[in-house]
Design a protein around this motif. Structure first.
Motif: not given
Lengths: 259, 326
Positions: A1-2, A30, A164, A169-171, A196, A198-201
């Motif tokens: 996901m990330s 992440r 979400i 993949d990214v937020l 973070k 689960n995601y690239t923030v």
């Protein structure tokens, strides 16, 4: 996901005006990456180039590359619509669709991709997304009511839930707390800490304490003066940026000597 | 608001430093606004009174007293029924053509066209509104009606099993469908102008919200623009409908009317409309209760228009919570 994002030699233009000059950086998966800097330094503009949202503004274009896990977002034949489906965005002011209920807002993006979805899958996704945005307990009994009836902080978390729900993949977050009161801000900051996992923030913020609180990596942008393009001055671990920056300009900004 | 604040400021203390005189500009403005508001009510009341006083005797008239109008009808209601039907039917048909077309044109202007083309197109549409209805009538009767006859013949031959297209096709083309299409062209500018304004007012925030979710331009329009604009579209359509219901000359010229009730669109026997009927009959109605009968039909039109507007408001208000106004 990330996923990891690599930016190389990126310039952003509004027509003839160069807004951002020569940015090269790596955004780790992440983790939370914060962009700080004075107003007009191009950090929001740069953020928008990460999901091609700058293209909404007439005359805006970029030079350089942005790659996500090796895939160039600006390659030939890349559809910006597909890019945005994988890189979610939350805006400065909460913007739930006023004509949709809370539930419809959460599902707004998903129904674009996948019209055929069973009612139980929808229920499940709505609950999962709202729980992910720490909003479920507050709205579970009024999912059919308009999203615009919520408080500002709740609306912003609804927008995060909407983003979400797409499993991006990214937020990207463009000053997500600047229109919110301190308590709502805290709720969003706690949420960012959880996201973070689960995601690239990536978050743009004017609030340095916020950057220090939520981010793992901080990038400092600055401009030489009005009309000059914004530049990336320094990017490092947040700890280092705030305690022992390597650039004088960063130190001046952090310590409040300008900006 | 200003006046209210002044009152509370001066209310408490005597000769305090917050005391002030009402400003003459405020007074003049408030007076003018109030006057304008009252004037419109007075005009409306006067028109209503005229319709009631002059129309009610016509509505109650014995057909023998009003031979040129009620001559072949059992009563006023038998006379006005087909006319009211024709008015509403022609106007609804006109809206059926005009609304989708207007939304399309307005969307093109607001969200698709390059800026220069959009401005030019806007002018051209506004120009359509400046054409006098008599000109539309002439155009309809001499150019448009003959031109559509082959299409009507085709429709009748191939889709004649649909009741709308059944019957014997009019050789002149001066049918209710033709009149409705001419009406559609006439109401197009107002609906387009309103839709365009509303579409342009869509908050950028909502458009960006949709785009950031990976919406294409059309999906963005469906998610953000159209829902936001819905009350505006309905208002625009209602204004267009109002104009279509009251339109006189074009219909009077184009339509070959025979005062019957039918849903058939292509035949030579068509229901007339109230305003067109008044215009055509007024010259020969100069005695007895004939004029009162015509004014009575005007009263019916007034009520119909009022009902249509009330219905539109009800539709707009029904989903107020979701309107985006809060």
């Amino acid at each position: 996901m990330s996923k990891r994002i690599d930016v190389a030699d990126l310039n952003v233009y509004y027509g003839k005006f160069r807004a951002v000059e020569d940015v090269t950086m790596t955004i780790e998966p992440r983790s939370v990456t914060a962009f700080i800097g004075p107003s007009g330094c191009g950090k929001s503009t740069f953020l928008r180039t990460l999901n091609r949202m700058h293209e909404v503004i007439p005359g805006a274009y970029v030079e350089g590359t942005v790659t996500m896990d090796g895939e160039n977002l600006y390659g030939p034949g890349v559809d910006p619509v597909r890019v945005r489906r994988q890189i979610g965005m939350v805006f400065q002011r909460p913007n739930p669709f006023p004509t949709m209920s809370i539930k419809e807002n959460v599902l707004a993006g998903v129904t674009l991709n996948n019209r055929r979805m069973s009612a139980s899958d929808k229920e499940e996704l709505v609950e999962r997304s709202l729980r992910g945005a720490n909003l479920w307990e507050e709205v579970k009994n009024r999912l059919g009511l308009p999203g615009s009836g919520l408080s500002g902080g709740q609306q912003q978390r609804l927008c995060i839930a909407r983003a979400i729900a797409m499993a991006p993949d990214v937020l990207l977050m463009d000053e997500p707390c600047s229109a919110l009161d301190p308590i709502s801000t805290l709720a969003i900051e706690d949420l960012i800490g959880e996201l973070k996992a689960n995601y690239t923030v990536v978050i743009v913020t004017h609030n340095m304490q916020q950057a220090a609180r939520v981010s793992d990596t901080t990038a400092f942008f600055n401009i030489a003066g009005t009309g000059a393009p914004g530049k990336l001055i320094e990017m490092d671990h947040t700890e280092k940026i705030f305690h022992n920056p390597s650039q004088k300009a960063t130190e001046d900004y952090i310590t409040g000597r300008f900006g | 608001m200003m006046i209210l604040m002044d009152d509370t400021a001066t209310g408490g203390r005597s000769a305090g430093s917050f005391q002030g005189k009402p400003r003459p500009g405020d007074r003049v403005f408030a007076g003018t606004a109030l006057g304008a508001g009252i004037l419109i009510l007075v005009i409306l009341a006067a028109v209503t009174a005229f319709l009631l006083i002059q129309g009610v005797p016509g509505m109650l008239a014995d057909p023998a007293d009003a031979p040129t109008t009620l001559g072949q009808s059992a009563s006023f209601w038998h006379y006005v029924g087909p006319l009211a039907f024709g008015t509403v039917w022609a106007s609804l048909l006109a809206l059926l053509f005009a609304v989708p077309l207007s939304i399309g044109i307005a969307l093109f202007i607001s969200h698709y066209a390059p800026r220069k083309l959009a401005a030019l197109l806007g002018y051209v549409i506004d120009l359509l509104a400046a054409v006098p209805s008599v000109v539309y009538g002439l155009w309809g009767i001499t150019v448009f009606a003959p031109a559509v006859v082959p299409i009507y013949t085709w429709l009748n031959a191939h889709l004649g099993w649909i009741p709308l297209f059944a019957g014997t096709v009019s050789v002149t083309g001066r049918t209710i469908l033709t009149a409705a299409m001419v009406l559609a062209v006439m109401v197009l500018p107002i609906i387009t102008a309103i839709c365009r304004e509303v579409f342009l007012q869509t908050p950028r925030l909502h458009e960006e919200a949709a785009l950031a979710l990976g919406a294409t331009r059309w999906e963005m329009i469906r998610m953000a623009v159209l829902p936001f604009a819905r009350p505006g579209i309905i208002s625009g359509a209602m204004l267009g409908l109002g104009r279509a219901l009251g339109e006189t000359m074009a219909v009077a010229m184009v339509l070959s009317a025979s005062g019957i009730v039918t849903f058939q669109l292509l035949t030579a026997a068509n229901p007339s409309t109230i305003p067109a009927n008044i215009a055509l009959k007024f010259g020969e109605a100069g005695y007895g209760l004939n004029v009162n009968v015509l004014i009575g039909t005007g009263l019916v039109l007034f009520v119909v228009t009022f009902a249509v507007n009330a219905l539109a408001r009800w539709i707009v208000n029904r989903r107020k919570d979701f309107s985006g106004a809060n």
